[in-house]
Design a protein around this motif. Structure first.
Motif, PDB file in Angstrom:
ATOM      1  N   GLU A 111       0.760  -1.150   0.184  1.00 31.35           N
ATOM      2  CA  GLU A 111      -0.464   0.266   0.166  1.00 31.35           C
ATOM      3  C   GLU A 111       1.277   1.323  -0.096  1.00 31.35           C
ATOM      4  OE1 GLU A 111      -3.024   0.173   2.930  1.00 31.35           O
ATOM      5  OE2 GLU A 111      -3.730  -2.263   3.190  1.00 31.35           O
ATOM      6  N   CYS A 112       0.725   2.177  -0.896  1.00 26.35           N
ATOM      7  CA  CYS A 112       1.873   3.036  -0.916  1.00 26.35           C
ATOM      8  C   CYS A 112       0.657   4.614  -1.073  1.00 26.35           C
ATOM      9  CB  CYS A 112       2.386   3.340  -3.003  1.00 26.35           C
ATOM     10  SG  CYS A 112       3.482   2.013  -2.756  1.00 26.35           S
ATOM     11  N   TYR A 113       1.818   5.751   0.257  1.00 28.79           N
ATOM     12  CA  TYR A 113       0.749   6.193  -0.258  1.00 28.79           C
ATOM     13  C   TYR A 113       1.688   7.597  -0.164  1.00 28.79           C
ATOM     14  CZ  TYR A 113      -1.990   3.706   4.082  1.00 28.79           C
ATOM     15  OH  TYR A 113      -2.714   2.752   4.037  1.00 28.79           O
ATOM     16  N   THR A 114       1.142   8.830  -0.488  1.00 27.80           N
ATOM     17  CA  THR A 114       2.233   9.694  -0.548  1.00 27.80           C
ATOM     18  C   THR A 114       1.217  11.300   0.773  1.00 27.80           C
ATOM     19  OG1 THR A 114       1.749   9.655  -2.837  1.00 27.80           O
ATOM     20  CG2 THR A 114       2.584  11.816  -1.947  1.00 27.80           C
ATOM     21  N   GLY A 115       2.274  11.973   1.189  1.00 23.80           N
ATOM     22  CA  GLY A 115       2.369  12.610   2.455  1.00 23.80           C
ATOM     23  C   GLY A 115       2.976  12.895   3.047  1.00 23.80           C
ATOM     24  N   GLU A 116       2.575  13.600   5.041  1.00 26.71           N
ATOM     25  CA  GLU A 116       3.440  13.948   5.301  1.00 26.71           C
ATOM     26  C   GLU A 116       2.967  12.353   6.599  1.00 26.71           C
ATOM     27  OE1 GLU A 116       6.016  15.469   6.177  1.00 26.71           O
ATOM     28  OE2 GLU A 116       5.285  16.698   3.730  1.00 26.71           O
ATOM     29  N   GLY A 117       3.701  12.006   7.436  1.00 15.69           N
ATOM     30  CA  GLY A 117       3.957  10.666   7.891  1.00 15.69           C
ATOM     31  C   GLY A 117       2.995  10.704   9.447  1.00 15.69           C
ATOM     32  N   LYS A 118       2.191  12.071  10.221  1.00 16.03           N
ATOM     33  CA  LYS A 118       1.272  11.454  11.071  1.00 16.03           C
ATOM     34  C   LYS A 118      -0.317  10.832  10.630  1.00 16.03           C
ATOM     35  CE  LYS A 118       2.985  15.374  13.793  1.00 16.03           C
ATOM     36  NZ  LYS A 118       2.494  16.777  15.490  1.00 16.03           N
TER      37      LYS A 118
END
Length: 204
Positions: A111-118
């Motif tokens: 599962e790939c996500y884009t964004g910041e960590g929180k």
């Protein structure tokens, strides 16, 4: 059997092509923000072998880039019955990684996500047992407290590092993170010298 044998010939060709492109970009001194910036094969193989040895179930990666290390984590997850969760801050890199994972036939494991960590950490499973950080430690360190509560006993942490061991002490941000782990009985740490000096740790 070697790490390469975990991949089909077509997957091996894809992985080798990504490594070649990364080497070419490094040799050319590319400053393109979309360049690969992949880990070395040494690191990728070490991560894959360790994840399999650990029988990791929830493998978390900070810094997908184009998916070179992600492919190795997916190969491990295919063996362990685990799943990979990977984060990058650049949408174009996430898209490239997804395309490479689809081409390899390993996208169902990742599962790939884009964004910041929180937001990424909040969406993770409650129990995490393997973490690879190639995200820039100053960006990762503030998120660590939130992530740490999800790390099970025996969880493995690998932080991509510096060229020299001394830099773990000389850079204030990196030294602070290392000291945070060193100074608690909850973590066992070691600086691992491969092509660079990496921080590895196990949660006790």
């Amino acid at each position: 059997m070697q790490i390469e044998d975990l991949f089909t010939p077509a997957q091996q060709a894809l992985v080798a092509g990504l490594h070649r492109r990364d080497q070419q970009e490094r040799q050319a001194g590319s400053t393109d923000p979309l360049r690969l910036r992949a880990v070395s094969p040494q690191v990728a193989h070490y991560l894959c072998l360790t994840a399999i040895h650990q029988q990791a179930q929830t493998l978390v990666e900070f810094g997908t880039s184009h998916g070179y290390s992600t492919l190795h984590l997916a190969a491990a997850a295919q063996r362990t019955g685990g799943r990979v969760f990977s984060l990058d801050r650049v949408p174009e890199k996430t898209a490239a990684a997804r395309a490479n994972l689809r081409q390899a036939g390993l996208d169902h494991l990742v599962e790939c996500y884009t964004g910041e960590g929180k937001a990424f950490i909040a969406a993770l499973p409650e129990r995490v047992d393997f973490v690879f950080v190639d995200f820039g430690l100053p960006a990762f360190a503030p998120m660590f407290t939130m992530l740490e509560s999800r790390l099970v006993a025996g969880a493995f942490l690998f932080v991509d590092g510096w060229s020299k061991v001394e830099q773990w002490d000389q850079n204030p941000d990196w030294a602070a993170f290392r000291n945070r782990l060193d100074e608690t009985a909850d973590w066992l740490t070691y600086i691992l010298p491969l092509e660079k000096s990496h921080l590895i740790a196990v949660k006790l």
